[in-house]
Design an enzyme around this catalytic site. Sequence first.
Site, PDB file in Angstrom:
ATOM      1  N   GLU A  55       0.826  -1.209   0.000  1.00  0.00           N
ATOM      2  CA  GLU A  55       0.000   0.000   0.000  1.00  0.00           C
ATOM      3  C   GLU A  55       0.861   1.261   0.000  1.00  0.00           C
ATOM      4  O   GLU A  55       1.968   1.273   0.542  1.00  0.00           O
ATOM      5  CB  GLU A  55      -0.898   0.014   1.247  1.00  0.00           C
ATOM      6  CG  GLU A  55      -1.849  -1.167   1.308  1.00  0.00           C
ATOM      7  CD  GLU A  55      -2.602  -1.270   2.616  1.00  0.00           C
ATOM      8  OE1 GLU A  55      -3.704  -1.843   2.619  1.00  0.00           O
ATOM      9  OE2 GLU A  55      -2.085  -0.781   3.636  1.00  0.00           O
ATOM     10  N   GLY A 226      -8.458  -4.973  11.276  1.00  0.00           N
ATOM     11  CA  GLY A 226      -9.139  -5.005   9.989  1.00  0.00           C
ATOM     12  C   GLY A 226      -8.737  -3.810   9.159  1.00  0.00           C
ATOM     13  O   GLY A 226      -9.303  -2.730   9.293  1.00  0.00           O
ATOM     14  N   ASP A 227      -7.723  -3.970   8.297  1.00  0.00           N
ATOM     15  CA  ASP A 227      -7.183  -2.806   7.601  1.00  0.00           C
ATOM     16  C   ASP A 227      -6.945  -3.043   6.114  1.00  0.00           C
ATOM     17  O   ASP A 227      -6.133  -2.379   5.495  1.00  0.00           O
ATOM     18  CB  ASP A 227      -5.881  -2.358   8.269  1.00  0.00           C
ATOM     19  CG  ASP A 227      -4.859  -3.486   8.354  1.00  0.00           C
ATOM     20  OD1 ASP A 227      -5.116  -4.570   7.804  1.00  0.00           O
ATOM     21  OD2 ASP A 227      -3.804  -3.275   8.968  1.00  0.00           O
TER      22      ASP A 227
END
Length: 342
Positions: A55, A226-227
Amino acid sequence: MKILSVESVGELLHCHGLDAFLMDLMRDLKRDFGRWESFTKMPRPAMHVPGGVLELMPIYDNELYYTFKYVNCHPKNPLMGKQTVVATGQLSRIDTGYPVMFSEMTILTALRTAATSALATDLLARKNAQTVAIIGTGAQSEFQVRGAQLVRDIKEIRYFDIDSKAMDKFYKNMKRSSLRLVRCKNAQEAVKGADIITTVTACKANVDVVKNHWITPGVHINALGGDTVGKTELELSILSRAKIVVEYFEQSIVEGEIQRLSGKEAKKRVYAQMHELVTGKKKGRENDQEITLFDSVGIALEDYSVLRLTYELAQKYTIGEERNLTPVLRDPKDLVESLHIV
């Protein structure tokens, strides 16, 4: 250009103090969330690759700096002796485009995540909260405890991880603290009796790490693991019971616990974005019976805050190595001069 290695960041924290750094970072997060509209931002682009996700997290304010962070998440890395998450970041001036600092961000990410969840905890947890459940005792866990201690009078930590060695590590690092440490056999045992529940697991799947029927009135939940797409930790039915706060809706709907809701349902369920609580536009916890949920995914604004603070402190303490990663030229149009090949 200043270069900050892992060793440099360690030296900086030694000079400034870990708690002082976290407190200063919470102050700066409040400042930056408080000027939310002055930032140009976007949900982070992610590339899903075999074994994980890569990312890039860019943002700039309309006054001074542009920052970006490169970060990964590869849950199987520990099997090869490597970390699940590593990161690097850059701080640049927007008036010239010139970078002024390149830094390690694995440690800085842990610190900014701890400071952000501490800020959320201060806004959303009961004032008399004393017991924290940590589900997932990997690299983030000790930082999360340190942050919680800065905003609440924490007495007890109940902890669990599916990896017993990770729990051994957590105990080794925390045993000198004044906290009562309770090693639990499973997540349910850890959650029982906790005032604050913090989930920091790495499993890349929709997993019910915490079940709805374990959750009692008055609990605050920091859901941090939760990413990314397809990665959640809470049983879906918890969301309908909780006052939900997110950092940045456009990113959270893709990566957070709310990703399992339709866009329309998510908008209805989400009570506020963090900047609305920081500015007082909306209230945080309003009574001791509310179930509050900080559905955190980590956003670029938090990286901006920690990179800017780190740069200011590195300048103050003269820490880091000065290197020319951009050419220094007498004639700005003569790039060949810097190579000494003509």
